[in-house]
Enzyme design. Sequence first.
Site, PDB file in Angstrom:
ATOM      1  N   LYS A  13       0.840  -1.202   0.000  1.00  0.00           N
ATOM      2  CA  LYS A  13       0.000   0.000   0.000  1.00  0.00           C
ATOM      3  C   LYS A  13       0.874   1.251   0.000  1.00  0.00           C
ATOM      4  CE  LYS A  13      -1.973   1.470   3.751  1.00  0.00           C
ATOM      5  NZ  LYS A  13      -2.820   1.520   4.943  1.00  0.00           N
ATOM      6  N   ASP A  31      -6.269   0.722   0.448  1.00  0.00           N
ATOM      7  CA  ASP A  31      -6.496   0.854   1.888  1.00  0.00           C
ATOM      8  C   ASP A  31      -7.889   0.308   2.200  1.00  0.00           C
ATOM      9  OD1 ASP A  31      -8.303   2.753   1.083  1.00  0.00           O
ATOM     10  OD2 ASP A  31      -7.542   4.343   2.389  1.00  0.00           O
TER      11      ASP A  31
END
Length: 118
Positions: A13, A31
Amino acid sequence: MEDLVTIPGVGRKTANVVRSVAFDLPGLPVDTHVGRLTRLLGLTTATDPEVVEAEVCKMVPPPEWGALSLRLILHGRAVCVARKPRCGECVLADICPSAYLADRVSKIPKQRTARSKK
Ligand code: SF4
């Protein structure tokens, strides 16, 4: 990507944020908002962020990956909020398979995290 994820504390991420924001390279950070919204919108059923990333990236041209992630995050904060999505105000309500289905929204699987994978 392969270099960034060797930095302690940096996962896919964060590496995708760095790629897309700092280097203007393709990168789709997944996310909790991105995972939740892509599942609500029927783009994936996966709860593993890496699988979500791989599946959604196949649907969108690479130059759009970063912007898509940011749009989903902002939409998840402003309109499709986790506890009570505001479907009546949502521009995606006409195409969203989860629109006005409060029961379904609450049953969308939660994103797996690095901690929950262990
Ligand atoms: S229609 Fe409702 S569930 Fe679908 S994206 Fe919009 S706010 Fe979220």
